[in-house]
Motif scaffolding. Structure first.
Motif, PDB file in Angstrom:
ATOM      1  N   PRO A  31       0.760  -1.182   0.347  1.00 48.30           N
ATOM      2  CA  PRO A  31       0.447  -0.193   0.147  1.00 48.30           C
ATOM      3  C   PRO A  31       0.857   0.889  -0.159  1.00 48.30           C
ATOM      4  CG  PRO A  31       0.037  -1.095   1.909  1.00 48.30           C
ATOM      5  CD  PRO A  31       0.756  -1.606   1.100  1.00 48.30           C
ATOM      6  N   ASN A  32       0.322   2.527  -0.472  1.00 48.82           N
ATOM      7  CA  ASN A  32       1.426   3.828  -0.286  1.00 48.82           C
ATOM      8  C   ASN A  32       0.729   4.378   0.815  1.00 48.82           C
ATOM      9  OD1 ASN A  32       2.109   6.069  -1.502  1.00 48.82           O
ATOM     10  ND2 ASN A  32       0.955   6.240  -3.149  1.00 48.82           N
ATOM     11  N   GLU A  33       1.755   4.566   1.636  1.00 50.30           N
ATOM     12  CA  GLU A  33       0.949   4.600   3.086  1.00 50.30           C
ATOM     13  C   GLU A  33       1.514   6.548   2.737  1.00 50.30           C
ATOM     14  OE1 GLU A  33       1.972   3.811   7.134  1.00 50.30           O
ATOM     15  OE2 GLU A  33       3.832   4.241   6.201  1.00 50.30           O
ATOM     16  N   PRO A  34       0.840   7.668   2.918  1.00 50.06           N
ATOM     17  CA  PRO A  34       0.887   8.843   2.564  1.00 50.06           C
ATOM     18  C   PRO A  34       1.378   9.548   3.285  1.00 50.06           C
ATOM     19  CG  PRO A  34      -2.013   8.156   2.572  1.00 50.06           C
ATOM     20  CD  PRO A  34      -0.956   7.208   3.227  1.00 50.06           C
ATOM     21  N   PRO A  35       2.191  10.906   2.431  1.00 45.56           N
ATOM     22  CA  PRO A  35       2.552  11.138   4.043  1.00 45.56           C
ATOM     23  C   PRO A  35       1.993  11.501   5.830  1.00 45.56           C
ATOM     24  CG  PRO A  35       2.877  12.463   1.837  1.00 45.56           C
ATOM     25  CD  PRO A  35       1.808  11.133   1.607  1.00 45.56           C
ATOM     26  N   MET A  36       2.523  11.830   6.688  1.00 45.02           N
ATOM     27  CA  MET A  36       2.240  12.114   7.025  1.00 45.02           C
ATOM     28  C   MET A  36       1.036  13.624   7.346  1.00 45.02           C
ATOM     29  SD  MET A  36       2.216  10.288   9.737  1.00 45.02           S
ATOM     30  CE  MET A  36       1.478  11.111  11.245  1.00 45.02           C
ATOM     31  N   VAL A  37       0.430  14.077   7.637  1.00 47.35           N
ATOM     32  CA  VAL A  37      -0.097  15.900   7.564  1.00 47.35           C
ATOM     33  C   VAL A  37       0.776  16.700   8.931  1.00 47.35           C
ATOM     34  CG1 VAL A  37      -2.170  16.779   8.972  1.00 47.35           C
ATOM     35  CG2 VAL A  37      -2.879  14.570   7.468  1.00 47.35           C
ATOM     36  N   LYS A  38       1.111  17.823   7.636  1.00 45.89           N
ATOM     37  CA  LYS A  38       1.047  18.525   8.942  1.00 45.89           C
ATOM     38  C   LYS A  38       1.220  18.853   9.374  1.00 45.89           C
ATOM     39  CE  LYS A  38       5.267  19.617   5.115  1.00 45.89           C
ATOM     40  NZ  LYS A  38       5.621  20.613   3.840  1.00 45.89           N
ATOM     41  N   ASN A  39       1.062  20.654  10.749  1.00 43.26           N
ATOM     42  CA  ASN A  39       0.875  20.823  11.938  1.00 43.26           C
ATOM     43  C   ASN A  39      -0.905  20.044  12.554  1.00 43.26           C
ATOM     44  OD1 ASN A  39       2.159  23.106  11.170  1.00 43.26           O
ATOM     45  ND2 ASN A  39       0.791  23.337   9.459  1.00 43.26           N
ATOM     46  N   ARG A  40      -0.364  18.586  12.671  1.00 45.04           N
ATOM     47  CA  ARG A  40      -1.490  18.259  13.299  1.00 45.04           C
ATOM     48  C   ARG A  40      -1.626  17.969  14.607  1.00 45.04           C
ATOM     49  NH1 ARG A  40       2.392  13.131  13.812  1.00 45.04           N
ATOM     50  NH2 ARG A  40       3.819  14.523  13.492  1.00 45.04           N
ATOM     51  N   PRO A  41      -3.074  18.929  15.321  1.00 43.73           N
ATOM     52  CA  PRO A  41      -3.408  18.573  16.390  1.00 43.73           C
ATOM     53  C   PRO A  41      -3.050  17.904  17.427  1.00 43.73           C
ATOM     54  CG  PRO A  41      -5.327  17.986  16.192  1.00 43.73           C
ATOM     55  CD  PRO A  41      -3.968  17.545  14.341  1.00 43.73           C
ATOM     56  N   ASP A  42      -2.799  18.654  18.928  1.00 44.40           N
ATOM     57  CA  ASP A  42      -2.722  18.014  20.008  1.00 44.40           C
ATOM     58  C   ASP A  42      -3.107  17.657  20.492  1.00 44.40           C
ATOM     59  OD1 ASP A  42       0.353  19.252  19.718  1.00 44.40           O
ATOM     60  OD2 ASP A  42      -0.082  20.893  21.025  1.00 44.40           O
ATOM     61  N   ALA A  43      -4.201  16.723  19.676  1.00 40.79           N
ATOM     62  CA  ALA A  43      -5.228  15.449  19.552  1.00 40.79           C
ATOM     63  C   ALA A  43      -5.294  14.782  19.254  1.00 40.79           C
ATOM     64  CB  ALA A  43      -6.954  17.408  19.582  1.00 40.79           C
ATOM     65  N   VAL A  44      -6.505  13.818  19.708  1.00 38.46           N
ATOM     66  CA  VAL A  44      -7.027  12.425  18.930  1.00 38.46           C
ATOM     67  C   VAL A  44      -7.399  13.445  17.065  1.00 38.46           C
ATOM     68  CG1 VAL A  44      -8.576  10.477  18.787  1.00 38.46           C
ATOM     69  CG2 VAL A  44      -7.781  11.341  20.350  1.00 38.46           C
ATOM     70  N   TYR A  45      -6.780  12.524  16.316  1.00 41.80           N
ATOM     71  CA  TYR A  45      -7.123  13.290  14.726  1.00 41.80           C
ATOM     72  C   TYR A  45      -7.310  12.108  13.744  1.00 41.80           C
ATOM     73  CZ  TYR A  45      -2.343  12.750  13.390  1.00 41.80           C
ATOM     74  OH  TYR A  45      -1.276  11.558  13.255  1.00 41.80           O
ATOM     75  N   TYR A  46      -7.940  11.858  12.490  1.00 39.56           N
ATOM     76  CA  TYR A  46      -8.166  11.565  11.739  1.00 39.56           C
ATOM     77  C   TYR A  46      -6.887  10.973  10.989  1.00 39.56           C
ATOM     78  CZ  TYR A  46     -13.461  11.563  11.527  1.00 39.56           C
ATOM     79  OH  TYR A  46     -14.978  11.719  12.085  1.00 39.56           O
ATOM     80  N   PRO A  47      -6.704   9.853  10.733  1.00 34.14           N
ATOM     81  CA  PRO A  47      -5.231   9.645   9.701  1.00 34.14           C
ATOM     82  C   PRO A  47      -5.352   9.879   8.935  1.00 34.14           C
ATOM     83  CG  PRO A  47      -6.904   7.747  10.422  1.00 34.14           C
ATOM     84  CD  PRO A  47      -7.410   8.551  11.600  1.00 34.14           C
TER      85      PRO A  47
END
Length: 352
Positions: A31-47
């Motif tokens: 599978p093509n694992e997408p790049p990480m999201v930039k500026n992720r919140p200090d909280a639970v977030y959608y991957p």
């Protein structure tokens, strides 16, 4: 959507391209694992994406029940000391063939055992590999044990899983149980084609936003704690810290305590998964004087779930309660949890 990328062994970095016996070159799909999201919140977030998984096998020994699953190898985070700087990101290595997962529960109460150590040995012919699996939280599976692993190509694998006895306190129908470990065995058939057929869905419209993907539908217990309405005793209050929810109740007339049992039930904000492997303490004051000042003991109860508690001399109207997170949860995290449950300020409750 391009769900797969085709890799050759020559010139590949950051993904597995070699499967089966060493020295044998072949084309492989991952599978093509997408790049990480930039500026992720200090909280639970959608991957960035969600993956399907395959049931590999089930096993039982006494009251122990175990299910083994696998999915694509993927990144996850280990906790080294409770802060983002002390986290270790585990990335997919060239030798990784799959992400292997195990869930362990009690046959009688259907309680998932979110603690302990799980060691697995896989064998196929004269090939074998042993791994101690990490205790983990994922959004679609909750608490489980897992790790990325390499295999020996397609074929039938024997799995011997050693589950250590629990050191966490057990109460209710779990009292006196699971102090000793068990060895459980199963077999499963693995093929690269079956792995490649698993779903892989990108979440381009949601990734990085606060929230969580739905839990997977499985014919087995999942690690959940009860909603507010099902907690026993007198409800004291609910607060958030580090994006975890903390529900507090005081229970009288219970075998859990001589006087009053103060229970604190931390859970993830969207799926009510318990959050194990943290250190909590509490301070209870009445009329300016200290009634209780001490640690809250990790406890597993079939009705309350995994929580933290202590025996106190009553909880009365006007009392002031402070709950402190002395050490954030050391449980490893799948993507979407790694930025939450890190900086966790103390919480104050006024008993009404």
């Amino acid at each position: 959507m391009n769900r797969r990328r085709f890799l050759q062994t020559a010139g590949v970095t950051g993904a597995a391209a070699l499967a089966g016996c060493s020295g044998m070159f072949q084309t492989r799909t991952l599978p093509n694992e997408p790049p990480m999201v930039k500026n992720r919140p200090d909280a639970v977030y959608y991957p960035t994406h969600v993956e399907g998984m395959e049931m590999a096998g089930m096993a039982k020994q006494g009251r122990y029940r175990l299910a083994l699953f696998y999915s694509f190898p993927h990144r996850f985070w280990l906790m080294g000391g409770g802060t983002a700087k002390q986290q270790e990101k585990v990335t997919v290595q060239e030798s990784d063939d799959l992400h292997l997962m195990a869930s362990v529960w009690d046959a009688k109460t259907k309680t998932v055992l979110p603690a302990g150590d799980v060691r697995i040995e896989l064998s196929k012919g004269d090939w074998s590999a042993t791994r101690t699996m990490w205790p983990m939280l994922s959004q679609n599976m909750g608490f489980h044990f897992g790790d990325n692993m390499s295999l020996d190509g397609d074929g039938t694998y024997a799995a011997e899983i050693r589950v250590a006895g629990l050191s966490v306190r057990r109460t209710g129908a779990l009292a006196g149980q699971f102090g000793s470990g068990a060895t459980l065995s199963t077999k499963f058939e693995f093929t690269q084609d079956k792995l490649d057929e698993l779903s892989f869905k990108r979440l381009d419209d949601k990734k990085g936003k606060k929230g969580a993907v739905p839990a997977m539908e499985m014919e087995m217990p999942m690690s959940r704690v009860p909603p507010k309405k099902d907690l026993p005793g007198r409800f004291v209050g609910e607060k958030s810290s580090g994006d975890a929810k903390f529900l507090v109740a005081a229970v009288s007339d219970t075998p859990l305590a001589n006087d009053t049992y103060l229970l604190v039930s931390p859970r993830t904000p969207y799926r009510r998964y318990p959050i194990p492997m943290m250190s909590l303490s509490a301070k209870l004051r009445r009329g300016g004087k200290s009634v209780f000042d001490g640690a809250l003991q990790p406890t597993l109860d079939p009705d309350i779930g995994y929580h933290y508690g202590a025996n106190v001399k009553g909880v009365e109207s006007g009392d002031e309660l402070t709950v402190l997170v002395d050490s954030p949860p050391q449980v490893s995290r799948h993507e979407g949890y790694e930025t939450a449950f890190l900086s966790m300020p103390k919480m104050r409750f006024s008993v009404s």
